[in-house]
Write a protein that holds these residues in place. Structure first.
Motif, PDB file in Angstrom:
ATOM      1  N   PHE A  21      62.007   6.432  -0.005  1.00 30.46           N
ATOM      2  CA  PHE A  21      60.881   5.784   0.652  1.00 30.46           C
ATOM      3  C   PHE A  21      59.572   6.447   0.231  1.00 30.46           C
ATOM      4  CE2 PHE A  21      63.084   8.864   3.213  1.00 30.46           C
ATOM      5  CZ  PHE A  21      62.091   9.741   3.602  1.00 30.46           C
ATOM      6  N   TYR A  22      58.477   5.824   0.564  1.00 29.31           N
ATOM      7  CA  TYR A  22      57.134   6.317   0.251  1.00 29.31           C
ATOM      8  C   TYR A  22      56.865   7.590   1.047  1.00 29.31           C
ATOM      9  CZ  TYR A  22      52.063   6.040  -0.523  1.00 29.31           C
ATOM     10  OH  TYR A  22      50.759   6.294  -0.876  1.00 29.31           O
ATOM     11  N   TRP A  23      56.288   8.585   0.394  1.00 26.55           N
ATOM     12  CA  TRP A  23      56.082   9.901   0.998  1.00 26.55           C
ATOM     13  C   TRP A  23      55.300   9.851   2.306  1.00 26.55           C
ATOM     14  CZ3 TRP A  23      51.670  12.416   2.401  1.00 26.55           C
ATOM     15  CH2 TRP A  23      50.468  11.859   1.977  1.00 26.55           C
ATOM     16  N   ALA A  24      54.399   8.892   2.476  1.00 29.91           N
ATOM     17  CA  ALA A  24      53.562   8.833   3.674  1.00 29.91           C
ATOM     18  C   ALA A  24      54.348   8.522   4.936  1.00 29.91           C
ATOM     19  CB  ALA A  24      52.432   7.824   3.488  1.00 29.91           C
ATOM     20  N   GLU A  25      55.622   8.171   4.796  1.00 32.42           N
ATOM     21  CA  GLU A  25      56.464   7.997   5.982  1.00 32.42           C
ATOM     22  C   GLU A  25      56.892   9.338   6.564  1.00 32.42           C
ATOM     23  OE1 GLU A  25      59.498   4.951   6.247  1.00 32.42           O
ATOM     24  OE2 GLU A  25      58.852   4.189   4.289  1.00 32.42           O
ATOM     25  N   THR A  26      56.657  10.434   5.833  1.00 35.21           N
ATOM     26  CA  THR A  26      57.071  11.760   6.304  1.00 35.21           C
ATOM     27  C   THR A  26      56.000  12.397   7.184  1.00 35.21           C
ATOM     28  OG1 THR A  26      56.136  13.083   4.500  1.00 35.21           O
ATOM     29  CG2 THR A  26      58.342  12.127   4.147  1.00 35.21           C
ATOM     30  N   SER A  27      56.404  13.411   7.882  1.00 35.74           N
ATOM     31  CA  SER A  27      55.489  14.146   8.752  1.00 35.74           C
ATOM     32  C   SER A  27      54.426  14.910   7.967  1.00 35.74           C
ATOM     33  CB  SER A  27      56.286  15.098   9.654  1.00 35.74           C
ATOM     34  OG  SER A  27      57.056  15.996   8.868  1.00 35.74           O
ATOM     35  N   ALA A  28      54.501  14.934   6.632  1.00 35.50           N
ATOM     36  CA  ALA A  28      53.456  15.538   5.806  1.00 35.50           C
ATOM     37  C   ALA A  28      52.185  14.680   5.808  1.00 35.50           C
ATOM     38  CB  ALA A  28      53.945  15.731   4.369  1.00 35.50           C
ATOM     39  N   HIS A  29      52.310  13.447   6.254  1.00 36.90           N
ATOM     40  CA  HIS A  29      51.174  12.522   6.367  1.00 36.90           C
ATOM     41  C   HIS A  29      50.780  12.456   7.848  1.00 36.90           C
ATOM     42  CE1 HIS A  29      49.040   8.665   6.522  1.00 36.90           C
ATOM     43  NE2 HIS A  29      48.771   8.884   5.237  1.00 36.90           N
ATOM     44  N   PRO A  30      49.496  12.305   8.159  1.00 35.91           N
ATOM     45  CA  PRO A  30      49.063  12.293   9.567  1.00 35.91           C
ATOM     46  C   PRO A  30      49.769  11.276  10.465  1.00 35.91           C
ATOM     47  CG  PRO A  30      47.163  12.476   8.133  1.00 35.91           C
ATOM     48  CD  PRO A  30      48.362  12.235   7.243  1.00 35.91           C
ATOM     49  N   TYR A  75      66.994   9.154  14.686  1.00 37.11           N
ATOM     50  CA  TYR A  75      66.971   7.687  14.821  1.00 37.11           C
ATOM     51  C   TYR A  75      65.561   7.143  15.077  1.00 37.11           C
ATOM     52  CZ  TYR A  75      68.327   2.981  16.123  1.00 37.11           C
ATOM     53  OH  TYR A  75      68.447   1.616  16.173  1.00 37.11           O
ATOM     54  N   ALA A  76      64.828   7.702  15.990  1.00 35.34           N
ATOM     55  CA  ALA A  76      63.485   7.204  16.316  1.00 35.34           C
ATOM     56  C   ALA A  76      62.482   7.458  15.190  1.00 35.34           C
ATOM     57  CB  ALA A  76      62.982   7.834  17.610  1.00 35.34           C
ATOM     58  N   GLU A  77      62.765   8.415  14.316  1.00 39.52           N
ATOM     59  CA  GLU A  77      61.865   8.768  13.219  1.00 39.52           C
ATOM     60  C   GLU A  77      62.415   8.382  11.853  1.00 39.52           C
ATOM     61  OE1 GLU A  77      62.846  11.382  15.466  1.00 39.52           O
ATOM     62  OE2 GLU A  77      61.138  10.894  16.737  1.00 39.52           O
ATOM     63  N   ARG A  78      63.489   7.601  11.800  1.00 42.65           N
ATOM     64  CA  ARG A  78      64.125   7.276  10.520  1.00 42.65           C
ATOM     65  C   ARG A  78      63.193   6.466   9.628  1.00 42.65           C
ATOM     66  NH1 ARG A  78      65.554   3.525  14.154  1.00 42.65           N
ATOM     67  NH2 ARG A  78      66.217   1.445  13.483  1.00 42.65           N
ATOM     68  N   PRO A  79      63.417   6.524   8.304  1.00 39.62           N
ATOM     69  CA  PRO A  79      62.562   5.804   7.360  1.00 39.62           C
ATOM     70  C   PRO A  79      62.704   4.285   7.481  1.00 39.62           C
ATOM     71  CG  PRO A  79      64.025   7.352   6.209  1.00 39.62           C
ATOM     72  CD  PRO A  79      64.426   7.338   7.638  1.00 39.62           C
ATOM     73  N   SER A  80      61.705   3.583   6.960  1.00 37.78           N
ATOM     74  CA  SER A  80      61.688   2.126   7.035  1.00 37.78           C
ATOM     75  C   SER A  80      62.906   1.493   6.377  1.00 37.78           C
ATOM     76  CB  SER A  80      60.419   1.572   6.384  1.00 37.78           C
ATOM     77  OG  SER A  80      60.350   1.964   5.020  1.00 37.78           O
ATOM     78  N   VAL A  81      63.386   2.074   5.289  1.00 38.72           N
ATOM     79  CA  VAL A  81      64.544   1.505   4.598  1.00 38.72           C
ATOM     80  C   VAL A  81      65.767   1.460   5.517  1.00 38.72           C
ATOM     81  CG1 VAL A  81      65.318   3.666   3.522  1.00 38.72           C
ATOM     82  CG2 VAL A  81      65.788   1.494   2.405  1.00 38.72           C
ATOM     83  N   CYS A  82      65.859   2.371   6.448  1.00 42.87           N
ATOM     84  CA  CYS A  82      66.983   2.383   7.389  1.00 42.87           C
ATOM     85  C   CYS A  82      66.908   1.219   8.370  1.00 42.87           C
ATOM     86  CB  CYS A  82      67.035   3.703   8.150  1.00 42.87           C
ATOM     87  SG  CYS A  82      67.297   5.132   7.086  1.00 42.87           S
ATOM     88  N   HIS A  83      65.719   0.719   8.602  1.00 43.88           N
ATOM     89  CA  HIS A  83      65.539  -0.438   9.482  1.00 43.88           C
ATOM     90  C   HIS A  83      65.959  -1.733   8.780  1.00 43.88           C
ATOM     91  CE1 HIS A  83      62.972   1.591  12.578  1.00 43.88           C
ATOM     92  NE2 HIS A  83      62.777   2.408  11.564  1.00 43.88           N
ATOM     93  N   GLU A  84      65.945  -1.709   7.451  1.00 41.59           N
ATOM     94  CA  GLU A  84      66.200  -2.920   6.683  1.00 41.59           C
ATOM     95  C   GLU A  84      67.667  -3.317   6.636  1.00 41.59           C
ATOM     96  OE1 GLU A  84      64.358  -2.314   2.870  1.00 41.59           O
ATOM     97  OE2 GLU A  84      62.401  -1.972   3.787  1.00 41.59           O
ATOM     98  N   VAL A  85      68.582  -2.365   6.586  1.00 38.30           N
ATOM     99  CA  VAL A  85      70.012  -2.690   6.535  1.00 38.30           C
ATOM    100  C   VAL A  85      70.433  -3.180   7.917  1.00 38.30           C
ATOM    101  CG1 VAL A  85      72.347  -1.807   6.152  1.00 38.30           C
ATOM    102  CG2 VAL A  85      70.452  -0.973   4.747  1.00 38.30           C
ATOM    103  N   GLN A  86      71.057  -4.340   7.947  1.00 42.02           N
ATOM    104  CA  GLN A  86      71.492  -4.940   9.203  1.00 42.02           C
ATOM    105  C   GLN A  86      73.005  -5.070   9.229  1.00 42.02           C
ATOM    106  OE1 GLN A  86      69.371  -5.852  11.854  1.00 42.02           O
ATOM    107  NE2 GLN A  86      68.035  -4.572  10.606  1.00 42.02           N
ATOM    108  N   PRO A  87      73.624  -4.944  10.402  1.00 39.70           N
ATOM    109  CA  PRO A  87      75.080  -5.093  10.491  1.00 39.70           C
ATOM    110  C   PRO A  87      75.538  -6.415   9.877  1.00 39.70           C
ATOM    111  CG  PRO A  87      74.195  -4.364  12.598  1.00 39.70           C
ATOM    112  CD  PRO A  87      73.017  -4.713  11.716  1.00 39.70           C
ATOM    113  N   GLY A  88      76.430  -6.337   8.910  1.00 37.03           N
ATOM    114  CA  GLY A  88      76.994  -7.523   8.290  1.00 37.03           C
ATOM    115  C   GLY A  88      76.254  -8.046   7.077  1.00 37.03           C
ATOM    116  N   ASP A  89      75.085  -7.462   6.734  1.00 40.06           N
ATOM    117  CA  ASP A  89      74.381  -7.962   5.555  1.00 40.06           C
ATOM    118  C   ASP A  89      75.049  -7.446   4.275  1.00 40.06           C
ATOM    119  OD1 ASP A  89      73.395  -5.373   5.037  1.00 40.06           O
ATOM    120  OD2 ASP A  89      71.328  -5.858   5.575  1.00 40.06           O
ATOM    121  N   ALA A  90      74.519  -7.824   3.119  1.00 42.34           N
ATOM    122  CA  ALA A  90      75.136  -7.475   1.837  1.00 42.34           C
ATOM    123  C   ALA A  90      75.244  -5.962   1.632  1.00 42.34           C
ATOM    124  CB  ALA A  90      74.361  -8.119   0.692  1.00 42.34           C
ATOM    125  N   CYS A  91      74.200  -5.212   1.998  1.00 39.84           N
ATOM    126  CA  CYS A  91      74.249  -3.746   1.851  1.00 39.84           C
ATOM    127  C   CYS A  91      75.306  -3.147   2.767  1.00 39.84           C
ATOM    128  CB  CYS A  91      72.888  -3.129   2.143  1.00 39.84           C
ATOM    129  SG  CYS A  91      71.666  -3.433   0.862  1.00 39.84           S
TER     130      CYS A  91
END
Length: 113
Positions: A21-30, A75-91
């Motif tokens: 994911f993009y670095w700005a999703e980390t706590s290193a970004h404000p 879980y509450a701080e997980r990256p955006s890519v983790c939100h994209e995978v949905q139960p039963g989808d191709a991934c």
């Protein structure tokens, strides 16, 4: 995530794919939330969750046994890519097959109890 979510028993996606994911999703970004200490650099603007850039990936935040019972330590701080995978989808289906787990119903066909 509801207590009836199949993700709470699975964890296959967290131990199959590189979580990048993009670095700005980390706590290193404000405004970032993903703990930077749990990530590795993939380049000047990209990070990944530790453990997912290995030949046999497993996210450092995954707790438990794949296919039996799991949770995400961030879980509450997980990256955006983790939100994209949905139960039963191709991934999800690809990850579950990789771990010898049966596929879940396609998205939209899973109902909370």
């Amino acid at each position: 995530m509801s207590e009836s979510s199949p993700c709470l028993r699975c964890g296959a996606c967290c131990s199959t794919f590189r979580v990048s994911f993009y670095w700005a999703e980390t706590s290193a970004h404000p405004v970032g939330r993903v703990p930077v200490a749990l990530t590795n650099s993939l380049g000047p603007v990209t990070r990944c969750m530790q453990g997912t850039d290995q030949p046999q990936p497993r996210c450092v935040a995954l707790r438990g046994t794949v296919g039996e019972g799991v949770s995400c330590a961030i879980y509450a701080e997980r990256p955006s890519v983790c939100h994209e995978v949905q139960p039963g989808d191709a991934c999800c289906a690809k990850a579950r097959a990789h771990h010898g787990l049966p596929p879940l119903p396609a998205p939209g066909l899973i109902h909370a109890a």
